[in-house]
Scaffold this motif. Sequence first.
Motif, PDB file in Angstrom:
ATOM      1  N   ALA A   1     -50.027   3.100 -84.171  1.00  9.46           N
ATOM      2  CA  ALA A   1     -51.359   3.425 -83.663  1.00  9.46           C
ATOM      3  C   ALA A   1     -51.424   3.542 -82.145  1.00  9.46           C
TER       4      ALA A   1
ATOM      5  N   ASP B   1     -55.404   5.997 -77.546  1.00 11.92           N
ATOM      6  CA  ASP B   1     -54.794   5.850 -78.862  1.00 11.92           C
ATOM      7  C   ASP B   1     -55.186   4.510 -79.494  1.00 11.92           C
ATOM      8  N   ALA B   2     -55.081   3.452 -78.703  1.00  8.92           N
ATOM      9  CA  ALA B   2     -55.420   2.122 -79.217  1.00  8.92           C
ATOM     10  C   ALA B   2     -56.890   2.074 -79.638  1.00  8.92           C
TER      11      ALA B   2
ATOM     12  N   SER C   1     -58.992   9.665 -84.098  1.00  4.96           N
ATOM     13  CA  SER C   1     -58.515   9.013 -85.325  1.00  4.96           C
ATOM     14  C   SER C   1     -59.536   9.245 -86.420  1.00  4.96           C
TER      15      SER C   1
ATOM     16  N   SER D   1     -58.986   4.609 -80.328  1.00  5.16           N
ATOM     17  CA  SER D   1     -59.430   5.515 -81.406  1.00  5.16           C
ATOM     18  C   SER D   1     -59.204   4.837 -82.753  1.00  5.16           C
ATOM     19  N   THR D   2     -58.082   4.169 -82.892  1.00  6.48           N
ATOM     20  CA  THR D   2     -57.809   3.464 -84.146  1.00  6.48           C
ATOM     21  C   THR D   2     -58.735   2.254 -84.301  1.00  6.48           C
TER      22      THR D   2
HETATM   23 MG    MG Z   1     -54.436   5.428 -82.396  1.00 12.88          MG
END
Ligand code: MG
Length: 347
Positions: free
Chosen positions: A174, A287-288, A242, A290-291
């Motif tokens: 993720a 990225d972190a 995500s 969005s998850t």
């Molecule tokens: Mg992510």
Amino acid sequence: MEIRRICVCILCLGACLSLTACLGIQGRIEEYSNSFFAMDTYMTFTVYDDSARNAQAALKQAARRLGELEELWSVTDRNSDIYAVNHGGGQPVKVQEDTAGLLSFALKMAKETNGALEPTLYPVLTAWGFTTEVNQIPPADQISRLLQTVGYDRVMLAENSVTLEEGMMLDPGAVGKGYAGDEAEQILREFGITSALLDIGGNIQAVGAKPDGSDWRLGIRSPFGEGVLGVLRISDSAVVTSGNYERYFIGEDGVRYGHIIDPSTGYPVDNGLASVTIVAQEGKLCDALSTALFVMGEEQAVGYWKLRQDFDMLLVTESEEIYVTKGIKDRFDLRNEYKDMVVHEIS
Ligand code: MG
Ligand code: ADP
């Protein structure tokens, strides 16, 4: 799914690196691009530069760096750092600085999101078949048993050494691509590139603005179909989405199960959100978040944004409403077919 399979075939054929470029006339800015397969996904790096040689060297170096990180972070490659940690049998395992950096960031974000981002979910993801693509609905007692091996706060990271309890396993899936995007951007900048667009399996990293100084126009995928929901105009930002619309399977019970798991239940997220797009300077933060914010759901995600406010986001709900932070509201234009969606401003 189909695209992933095609990509794998391309890799198998060894045709993973294609360096394309126009013959640049010195002094004129031209477009150069490189597409390749890494980290289980298709990537395209496009740079704008007035020197063909510099652009190609930059692209090559950035792709090489991605390959290096992939080798360190693969969960399946027996020579990777992550594989070594996951099979450390409760003993400390030495890892490269890049791996320690990734894990330290992932653990920090796990703490900050109260475990919505959970880097130790691997055993649960495996039970659902999301690591092998042979999906199944695991029995409830198996899920609750595996959840006992999950807990970012039990990962011991001391300098460059990682210790997991027996049975625990990391999955950096993720955050890895976002982190790698930041690394690629840094390399391009070291080569003096000031305008580039990196597509890292759908994660976008926009370096600077377009060569003419205007914003990049990025299509945000619609979670409701194949097309684009709308266009976002940005410069110098990462944009990561995500959702459970891309990687999922339909269970024997007819229910759709997505690949993002709620660590508090061990089941795929099903909270009314269709997708979460995060816009910020750093790819790894995007990225972190969005998850994690996809796991949190609309209310908690808005609450989290109000506490931090150092990023922008666009939430799409399954009931076809949009929540967008004030920083990007006027930079986002819905496509005609979605013009009727209700848009709420988050401020
Ligand atoms: Mg992510
Ligand atoms: P993608 O990598 O498909 O673009 P994400 O960045 O949202 O999408 O990462 C999803 C991946 O992260 C999943 O495929 C799985 O490997 C892993 N994962 C699933 N749920 C979580 C979670 N709650 N926390 C951390 N990682 C997760």
